[in-house]
Design a protein around this motif. Structure first.
Motif, PDB file in Angstrom:
ATOM      1  N   ASP A 260       0.742  -1.042   0.042  1.00  0.00           N
ATOM      2  CA  ASP A 260       0.114  -0.054  -0.300  1.00  0.00           C
ATOM      3  C   ASP A 260       0.743   1.434  -0.127  1.00  0.00           C
ATOM      4  O   ASP A 260       0.704   2.165   0.703  1.00  0.00           O
TER       5      ASP A 260
ATOM      6  N   HIS B 192       0.529   3.671  -2.127  1.00  0.00           N
ATOM      7  CA  HIS B 192      -0.291   4.696  -2.568  1.00  0.00           C
ATOM      8  C   HIS B 192       0.401   5.886  -3.191  1.00  0.00           C
ATOM      9  O   HIS B 192       0.451   6.879  -2.926  1.00  0.00           O
TER      10      HIS B 192
ATOM     11  N   ASP C  96      -2.172  -1.413  -4.179  1.00  0.00           N
ATOM     12  CA  ASP C  96      -2.350  -0.334  -3.893  1.00  0.00           C
ATOM     13  C   ASP C  96      -0.977   0.307  -4.200  1.00  0.00           C
ATOM     14  O   ASP C  96      -0.435   1.206  -3.100  1.00  0.00           O
TER      15      ASP C  96
ATOM     16  N   HIS D 198      -7.059   0.264  -5.176  1.00  0.00           N
ATOM     17  CA  HIS D 198      -6.724   1.783  -5.730  1.00  0.00           C
ATOM     18  C   HIS D 198      -6.064   1.384  -6.822  1.00  0.00           C
ATOM     19  O   HIS D 198      -5.786   2.652  -7.603  1.00  0.00           O
TER      20      HIS D 198
ATOM     21  N   HIS E 276      -3.957  -3.863   2.217  1.00  0.00           N
ATOM     22  CA  HIS E 276      -5.447  -3.264   2.181  1.00  0.00           C
ATOM     23  C   HIS E 276      -5.623  -2.675   3.383  1.00  0.00           C
ATOM     24  O   HIS E 276      -6.264  -1.559   3.619  1.00  0.00           O
TER      25      HIS E 276
ATOM     26  N   HIS F 199      -3.553  -1.641   6.039  1.00  0.00           N
ATOM     27  CA  HIS F 199      -2.704  -0.750   6.404  1.00  0.00           C
ATOM     28  C   HIS F 199      -2.137  -0.931   8.217  1.00  0.00           C
ATOM     29  O   HIS F 199      -2.069  -0.173   8.711  1.00  0.00           O
TER      30      HIS F 199
HETATM   31 FE   LIG Z   1      -4.421   0.701   0.800  1.00  0.00          FE
END
Ligand SMILES: [Fe+2]
Length: 264
Positions: A8, A10, A50, A81, A193, A195
């Motif tokens: 993740d 991002h 992500d 995402h 997912h 975090h």
């Molecule tokens: Fe995430």
């Protein structure tokens, strides 16, 4: 074999902050540097979804640019995402992604086999693996029932006890559960997912969720609690697998902390 798991990140387009506050791009670079400074170099880096915040081509360009600093073998998989087709286009040259459909794949080049499942539903934040994906998993796992295997899924298939996370977990996991339960060579199911670092026994194996390199979702166990994110200490997981002992997983915090101090 040492497998590092990042999750993740991002990554955003150049100059943008994740949710307007977190410099996710710098934090992802910090995570890569952290791995390369470990006393034992990972044999493989697995990034469990992500990768980008909105799945846009310019975000994948930025992700590729940042990933260029990673001098270790790596495997990538999508999260909610990400955008499936933009992801495929950005990383198809890596050679392990299918040409069409969901981005499931199996990499069998290491002492532990990696089976990655694409649990993303376009436009949704919860996860789902359709019948075709479950059939692919069953066939893939059946090809070598003795080889130690790590299954990677972005969405955890079991509850965490944090309601606002569980509302977006992998839905309809009963069929997956019976497939996993039928294979006793699955060392763990590694996820992203949420975090957060979360561990739960499920379907006869261990589900392990990896923290984000970017933000931490709040630990609020009251079912009525509202969800929130924090700039928590970023972390990754290190999964050490040895033929005689199986797999052990460690949380590795990213960043500078006081120490080292004498051990005794
Ligand atoms: Fe995430």
């Amino acid at each position: 074999m040492l497998i590092a798991q990042l999750s993740d990140p991002h990554v955003c387009a150049a100059g943008l902050l994740y949710k307007g506050v977190a410099d996710s791009n710098r934090l992802f670079s910090d995570a890569i540097r952290h791995l390369q400074q470990l006393d034992r170099q990972p044999d493989l880096v697995l990034i469990t979804g992500d990768l980008t915040d909105e799945g846009r081509p310019q975000e994948y360009s930025m992700f590729r640019e940042l990933l260029g600093a990673l001098e270790l073998p790596h495997l990538l998989m999508p999260g909610n995402h990400d955008h499936r087709e933009n992801f495929r286009q950005a990383f198809f040259e890596l050679g392990y992604l299918p040409t069409r459909g969901a981005l499931h794949y199996c990499v069998d080049d290491h002492p532990i086999r990696i089976v990655a499942l694409d649990s993303c539903q376009p436009g949704k934040h919860h996860g789902l693996i359709d019948d075709e994906g479950l059939q692919w998993l069953d066939q893939t796992l059946s090809q070598n029932r003795d080889k130690p295997t790590l299954v990677a899924i972005h969405h955890p298939p079991c509850k965490s006890g944090i309601k606002y996370i569980d509302d977006y977990r992998l839905f309809d996991a009963e069929s997956l559960e019976s497939i996993v339960r039928a294979h006793d060579n699955i060392e763990a199911i590694v996820c992203g997912h949420v975090h957060r670092a979360i561990f739960r026994r499920w379907a006869g194996t261990l589900v392990v969720a990896c923290p984000s390199t970017c933000t931490e979702i709040a630990l609020r166990l009251d079912p009525a609690a509202k969800g929130a994110s924090f700039m928590g200490p970023p972390a990754c997981l290190l999964h050490l697998w040895e033929p005689s002992a199986g797999m052990v997983s460690h949380i590795s915090h990213i960043g500078c902390h006081p120490g080292p101090y004498p051990f005794f």
